[in-house]
Design a protein around this motif. Structure first.
Motif, PDB file in Angstrom:
ATOM      1  N   GLU A  76       0.499  -1.730   0.544  1.00  0.00           N
ATOM      2  CA  GLU A  76       0.050  -0.003   0.263  1.00  0.00           C
ATOM      3  C   GLU A  76       0.601   1.047   0.273  1.00  0.00           C
ATOM      4  OE1 GLU A  76      -2.610  -0.475   3.627  1.00  0.00           O
ATOM      5  OE2 GLU A  76      -3.844  -1.557   2.349  1.00  0.00           O
ATOM      6  N   GLN A  77       1.850   1.218   0.802  1.00  0.00           N
ATOM      7  CA  GLN A  77       2.793   2.288   0.999  1.00  0.00           C
ATOM      8  C   GLN A  77       3.454   2.430  -0.396  1.00  0.00           C
ATOM      9  OE1 GLN A  77       4.487   2.903   4.344  1.00  0.00           O
ATOM     10  NE2 GLN A  77       5.697   1.165   4.523  1.00  0.00           N
ATOM     11  N   ASP A  78       4.150   1.432  -1.349  1.00  0.00           N
ATOM     12  CA  ASP A  78       5.086   0.915  -2.317  1.00  0.00           C
ATOM     13  C   ASP A  78       6.484   1.380  -1.540  1.00  0.00           C
ATOM     14  OD1 ASP A  78       5.542   0.725  -4.662  1.00  0.00           O
ATOM     15  OD2 ASP A  78       5.319   1.971  -5.272  1.00  0.00           O
ATOM     16  N   GLY A  79       6.603   0.645  -0.699  1.00  0.00           N
ATOM     17  CA  GLY A  79       7.882   0.667   0.526  1.00  0.00           C
ATOM     18  C   GLY A  79       8.069   0.021   1.780  1.00  0.00           C
ATOM     19  N   VAL A  80       9.641   0.583   2.339  1.00  0.00           N
ATOM     20  CA  VAL A  80       9.559   0.121   3.277  1.00  0.00           C
ATOM     21  C   VAL A  80      11.032   1.253   4.072  1.00  0.00           C
ATOM     22  CG1 VAL A  80       9.655  -2.651   2.467  1.00  0.00           C
ATOM     23  CG2 VAL A  80      11.687  -1.138   2.263  1.00  0.00           C
ATOM     24  N   TRP A  81      11.098   0.749   5.491  1.00  0.00           N
ATOM     25  CA  TRP A  81      12.208   1.633   6.499  1.00  0.00           C
ATOM     26  C   TRP A  81      12.774   0.913   6.559  1.00  0.00           C
ATOM     27  CZ3 TRP A  81      10.309   6.576   6.781  1.00  0.00           C
ATOM     28  CH2 TRP A  81       9.085   7.159   6.824  1.00  0.00           C
ATOM     29  N   VAL A  82      14.034   1.313   6.636  1.00  0.00           N
ATOM     30  CA  VAL A  82      14.781   0.957   7.211  1.00  0.00           C
ATOM     31  C   VAL A  82      15.872   1.567   8.724  1.00  0.00           C
ATOM     32  CG1 VAL A  82      15.433  -0.215   5.011  1.00  0.00           C
ATOM     33  CG2 VAL A  82      16.929   1.991   5.429  1.00  0.00           C
ATOM     34  N   LEU A  83      16.796   1.382   8.839  1.00  0.00           N
ATOM     35  CA  LEU A  83      17.110   2.161   9.138  1.00  0.00           C
ATOM     36  C   LEU A  83      19.053   2.435   9.297  1.00  0.00           C
ATOM     37  CD1 LEU A  83      16.668   0.881  12.848  1.00  0.00           C
ATOM     38  CD2 LEU A  83      15.914   2.736  12.385  1.00  0.00           C
ATOM     39  N   MET A  84      19.441   3.885   9.330  1.00  0.00           N
ATOM     40  CA  MET A  84      20.214   4.420   8.712  1.00  0.00           C
ATOM     41  C   MET A  84      20.677   5.225   9.925  1.00  0.00           C
ATOM     42  SD  MET A  84      20.025   4.417   4.578  1.00  0.00           S
ATOM     43  CE  MET A  84      21.991   4.824   4.349  1.00  0.00           C
ATOM     44  N   ALA A  85      22.667   5.089  10.018  1.00  0.00           N
ATOM     45  CA  ALA A  85      22.780   6.174  10.568  1.00  0.00           C
ATOM     46  C   ALA A  85      24.166   7.001  10.190  1.00  0.00           C
ATOM     47  CB  ALA A  85      23.948   5.668  11.802  1.00  0.00           C
ATOM     48  N   GLY A  86      23.365   8.327   9.363  1.00  0.00           N
ATOM     49  CA  GLY A  86      24.311   8.679   7.450  1.00  0.00           C
ATOM     50  C   GLY A  86      24.385   8.231   6.375  1.00  0.00           C
ATOM     51  N   SER A 143      25.332   5.021   6.582  1.00  0.00           N
ATOM     52  CA  SER A 143      25.477   3.594   7.110  1.00  0.00           C
ATOM     53  C   SER A 143      23.918   2.936   7.465  1.00  0.00           C
ATOM     54  CB  SER A 143      26.222   3.472   8.533  1.00  0.00           C
ATOM     55  OG  SER A 143      27.811   4.025   7.881  1.00  0.00           O
ATOM     56  N   LEU A 144      24.193   1.461   7.002  1.00  0.00           N
ATOM     57  CA  LEU A 144      22.879   1.143   6.734  1.00  0.00           C
ATOM     58  C   LEU A 144      22.889  -0.018   8.372  1.00  0.00           C
ATOM     59  CD1 LEU A 144      20.295  -0.513   5.674  1.00  0.00           C
ATOM     60  CD2 LEU A 144      21.637  -1.655   4.653  1.00  0.00           C
ATOM     61  N   TYR A 145      21.476  -0.208   8.706  1.00  0.00           N
ATOM     62  CA  TYR A 145      21.619  -0.968  10.217  1.00  0.00           C
ATOM     63  C   TYR A 145      21.249  -2.062   9.693  1.00  0.00           C
ATOM     64  CZ  TYR A 145      19.940  -3.229  13.859  1.00  0.00           C
ATOM     65  OH  TYR A 145      19.939  -3.862  15.500  1.00  0.00           O
ATOM     66  N   ALA A 146      22.050  -3.334   9.756  1.00  0.00           N
ATOM     67  CA  ALA A 146      22.050  -4.408   8.895  1.00  0.00           C
ATOM     68  C   ALA A 146      22.815  -5.919  10.172  1.00  0.00           C
ATOM     69  CB  ALA A 146      22.347  -5.115   7.692  1.00  0.00           C
ATOM     70  N   LEU A 147      22.532  -6.756   9.966  1.00  0.00           N
ATOM     71  CA  LEU A 147      22.859  -7.304  10.950  1.00  0.00           C
ATOM     72  C   LEU A 147      23.712  -8.739  10.169  1.00  0.00           C
ATOM     73  CD1 LEU A 147      20.084  -8.667  13.161  1.00  0.00           C
ATOM     74  CD2 LEU A 147      21.901  -6.979  13.852  1.00  0.00           C
ATOM     75  N   LEU A 194      20.774   5.657  14.697  1.00  0.00           N
ATOM     76  CA  LEU A 194      19.618   5.646  13.803  1.00  0.00           C
ATOM     77  C   LEU A 194      18.740   6.753  13.719  1.00  0.00           C
ATOM     78  CD1 LEU A 194      20.355   2.052  15.066  1.00  0.00           C
ATOM     79  CD2 LEU A 194      20.864   3.132  13.138  1.00  0.00           C
ATOM     80  N   SER A 195      18.413   6.252  11.995  1.00  0.00           N
ATOM     81  CA  SER A 195      17.138   6.946  12.004  1.00  0.00           C
ATOM     82  C   SER A 195      16.733   6.544  10.734  1.00  0.00           C
ATOM     83  CB  SER A 195      16.998   8.423  11.209  1.00  0.00           C
ATOM     84  OG  SER A 195      18.017   9.346  11.923  1.00  0.00           O
ATOM     85  N   PRO A 196      14.843   6.052  10.525  1.00  0.00           N
ATOM     86  CA  PRO A 196      14.240   5.685   9.446  1.00  0.00           C
ATOM     87  C   PRO A 196      14.064   6.300   8.464  1.00  0.00           C
ATOM     88  CG  PRO A 196      12.766   5.824  11.456  1.00  0.00           C
ATOM     89  CD  PRO A 196      13.646   6.992  11.963  1.00  0.00           C
ATOM     90  N   VAL A 197      14.279   5.064   7.434  1.00  0.00           N
ATOM     91  CA  VAL A 197      14.490   5.805   5.896  1.00  0.00           C
ATOM     92  C   VAL A 197      13.547   5.135   4.998  1.00  0.00           C
ATOM     93  CG1 VAL A 197      15.672   6.496   3.948  1.00  0.00           C
ATOM     94  CG2 VAL A 197      17.001   7.448   6.409  1.00  0.00           C
ATOM     95  N   PHE A 198      12.906   5.966   4.482  1.00  0.00           N
ATOM     96  CA  PHE A 198      11.571   5.578   3.665  1.00  0.00           C
ATOM     97  C   PHE A 198      12.918   4.905   1.943  1.00  0.00           C
ATOM     98  CE2 PHE A 198       8.560   5.366  -0.149  1.00  0.00           C
ATOM     99  CZ  PHE A 198       7.810   4.256   0.816  1.00  0.00           C
ATOM    100  N   VAL A 199      12.288   3.434   2.154  1.00  0.00           N
ATOM    101  CA  VAL A 199      12.604   3.213   0.599  1.00  0.00           C
ATOM    102  C   VAL A 199      11.681   2.629  -0.356  1.00  0.00           C
ATOM    103  CG1 VAL A 199      14.577   1.498  -0.396  1.00  0.00           C
ATOM    104  CG2 VAL A 199      14.665   1.947   1.796  1.00  0.00           C
ATOM    105  N   PRO A 200      11.772   3.269  -1.327  1.00  0.00           N
ATOM    106  CA  PRO A 200      10.561   3.091  -2.207  1.00  0.00           C
ATOM    107  C   PRO A 200      10.160   1.565  -2.980  1.00  0.00           C
ATOM    108  CG  PRO A 200      11.861   5.541  -3.228  1.00  0.00           C
ATOM    109  CD  PRO A 200      12.393   4.688  -1.701  1.00  0.00           C
ATOM    110  N   MET A 201       9.625   0.759  -3.050  1.00  0.00           N
ATOM    111  CA  MET A 201       9.497  -0.004  -3.289  1.00  0.00           C
ATOM    112  C   MET A 201      10.527  -0.714  -5.209  1.00  0.00           C
ATOM    113  SD  MET A 201       8.335  -3.357  -2.862  1.00  0.00           S
ATOM    114  CE  MET A 201       7.373  -2.861  -0.985  1.00  0.00           C
ATOM    115  N   SER A 240      25.247  -6.308  -5.195  1.00  0.00           N
ATOM    116  CA  SER A 240      26.142  -7.244  -4.594  1.00  0.00           C
ATOM    117  C   SER A 240      27.102  -6.965  -3.574  1.00  0.00           C
ATOM    118  CB  SER A 240      26.706  -7.717  -6.204  1.00  0.00           C
ATOM    119  OG  SER A 240      27.792  -6.499  -6.711  1.00  0.00           O
ATOM    120  N   THR A 241      27.311  -5.486  -3.722  1.00  0.00           N
ATOM    121  CA  THR A 241      27.742  -4.630  -2.317  1.00  0.00           C
ATOM    122  C   THR A 241      27.042  -5.646  -1.760  1.00  0.00           C
ATOM    123  OG1 THR A 241      28.450  -3.140  -4.108  1.00  0.00           O
ATOM    124  CG2 THR A 241      28.366  -2.973  -1.738  1.00  0.00           C
ATOM    125  N   LEU A 242      25.636  -4.872  -1.221  1.00  0.00           N
ATOM    126  CA  LEU A 242      25.251  -5.189   0.462  1.00  0.00           C
ATOM    127  C   LEU A 242      25.450  -6.608   0.737  1.00  0.00           C
ATOM    128  CD1 LEU A 242      21.866  -3.216  -0.300  1.00  0.00           C
ATOM    129  CD2 LEU A 242      24.092  -2.560   1.306  1.00  0.00           C
TER     130      LEU A 242
END
Length: 112
Positions: free
Chosen positions: A17-27, A29-33, A62-69, A81-83
């Motif tokens: 519905e919103q045509d995207g997701v939210w991720v966390l970033m610090a500047g 840098s992407l928050y991932a495990l 960390l701040s939420p950042v919207f990524v379009p689908m 391939s980088t991520l």
């Protein structure tokens, strides 16, 4: 139906519905495990849910950042391939097991 099926349906509908997701970033840098063979990427269906997650991390930058689908499903994110994203954690909540999708599973679910 179990709770996981409801969670899956709600998550998929919300991000479609919103045509995207939210991720966390610090500047920049992407928050991932770290995961075997790459990274697990947590994503949320709203900025508010992502912010609630950060409250327990002690990482205030960390701040939420919207990524379009279209970007998320493409080469910039899931196809990068980088991520090297292996799995996507759907709207994780601190201290609870999240729904986990492989990249291929999530792509298939979001295209339906």
């Amino acid at each position: 139906m179990n709770v996981e099926i409801f969670g899956d349906r709600d998550f998929i509908i919300s991000v479609q519905e919103q045509d995207g997701v939210w991720v966390l970033m610090a500047g920049q840098s992407l928050y991932a495990l770290p995961a075997e063979g790459g990274m697990d990427l947590p994503v949320w269906s709203s900025a508010e849910k992502a912010e609630v997650f950060t409250e327990n991390l002690n990482q205030r930058e960390l701040s939420p950042v919207f990524v379009p689908m279209s970007n998320f499903l493409g080469d910039a994110w899931l196809g990068s391939s980088t991520l090297q994203i292996v799995d996507v954690l759907a709207s994780p909540q601190y201290g609870q097991e999240p729904l986990v999708y492989t990249v291929d599973e999530l792509r298939a679910r979001l295209k339906t």
